[in-house]
Design a protein around this motif. Structure first.
Motif, mmCIF file in Angstrom:
data_model
loop_
_atom_site.group_PDB
_atom_site.id
_atom_site.type_symbol
_atom_site.label_atom_id
_atom_site.label_comp_id
_atom_site.label_asym_id
_atom_site.label_seq_id
_atom_site.Cartn_x
_atom_site.Cartn_y
_atom_site.Cartn_z
ATOM 1 N N SER A 1 0.871 -0.940 -0.143
ATOM 2 C CA SER A 1 0.045 -0.063 -0.370
ATOM 3 C C SER A 1 0.996 1.258 0.048
ATOM 4 O O SER A 1 0.728 2.217 -0.871
ATOM 5 C CB SER A 1 -1.093 -0.360 1.197
ATOM 6 N N ASN B 1 0.405 4.023 -2.808
ATOM 7 C CA ASN B 1 -0.011 5.381 -2.306
ATOM 8 C C ASN B 1 1.253 6.654 -2.298
ATOM 9 O O ASN B 1 0.987 7.879 -2.634
ATOM 10 C CB ASN B 1 -0.773 5.358 -0.880
ATOM 11 N N ASP C 1 -5.988 3.740 1.312
ATOM 12 C CA ASP C 1 -5.570 4.916 0.882
ATOM 13 C C ASP C 1 -4.570 4.871 3.161
ATOM 14 O O ASP C 1 -4.615 3.981 3.842
ATOM 15 C CB ASP C 1 -6.705 5.885 1.332
#
Length: 176
Positions: free
Chosen positions: A77, A81, A103
């Protein structure tokens, strides 16, 4: 002209994070080696190992698996991101369901939950070995664990309050 150059340089600087995420994959390799070393140790001493030691050993291995999942979550992630989208295979079923959907807020919540789970397992190991651990040390383990729990609950409450605030702002904007 100068502004465009600085914007481009700053935006390209995100790639400085890529080696860090690659380093996390090397950490996963180290954990994998340690895990199978523990499996070998477990099975080589299984018949003479007391039940309490077996449980402590298994809890240590579960701890390694949870830490690996935590590293993997941060690696994937964080890369998606902050650096670039991951392109994984042409077959959609190869892609993890949560990839590209996590997120910073959901990552923070998952990290807090994982840290509490890891701390819980570590605390369980300490309690199972309490006869060999000084009371003041056990007290500090409990205090640190409770700090993780309170922090995770605090973040969850904050996210819930901010989530409602964002929804209320969205409703107000749509009403106009």
């Amino acid at each position: 002209m100068i502004e465009k150059f600085f914007d481009t340089c700053i935006y390209a600087a995100r790639w400085l994070l890529a080696p860090l995420y690659l380093g996390l994959s090397l950490i996963l390799l180290a954990v994998l080696i340690k895990f199978f070393q523990d499996v070998w140790l477990l099975y080589s001493h299984l018949l003479e190992m007391p039940e309490r030691d077996l449980i402590l050993h298994i809890l240590g291995m579960v701890d390694l698996v949870l830490v690996s999942g935590l590293a993997l979550m941060v690696m994937f992630s964080g890369y998606e991101n902050f650096v670039s989208r991951l392109e994984v295979g042409e077959v959609e079923r190869e892609k993890l369901a949560w990839l590209g959907k996590m997120d910073a807020d959901s990552l923070k919540a998952k990290l807090a939950t994982s840290i509490v789970a890891i701390s819980s397992i570590h605390l369980l190991r300490v309690f199972m070995n309490a006869s060999n651990t000084p009371d003041d040390k056990i007290m500090w383990y409990v205090i640190v664990h409770l700090t993780f729990v309170v922090s995770a609950v605090g973040m969850a409450v904050q996210d819930r309050l901010l989530g409602r605030s964002k929804k209320q702002q969205s409703v107000i904007i749509h009403e106009r």
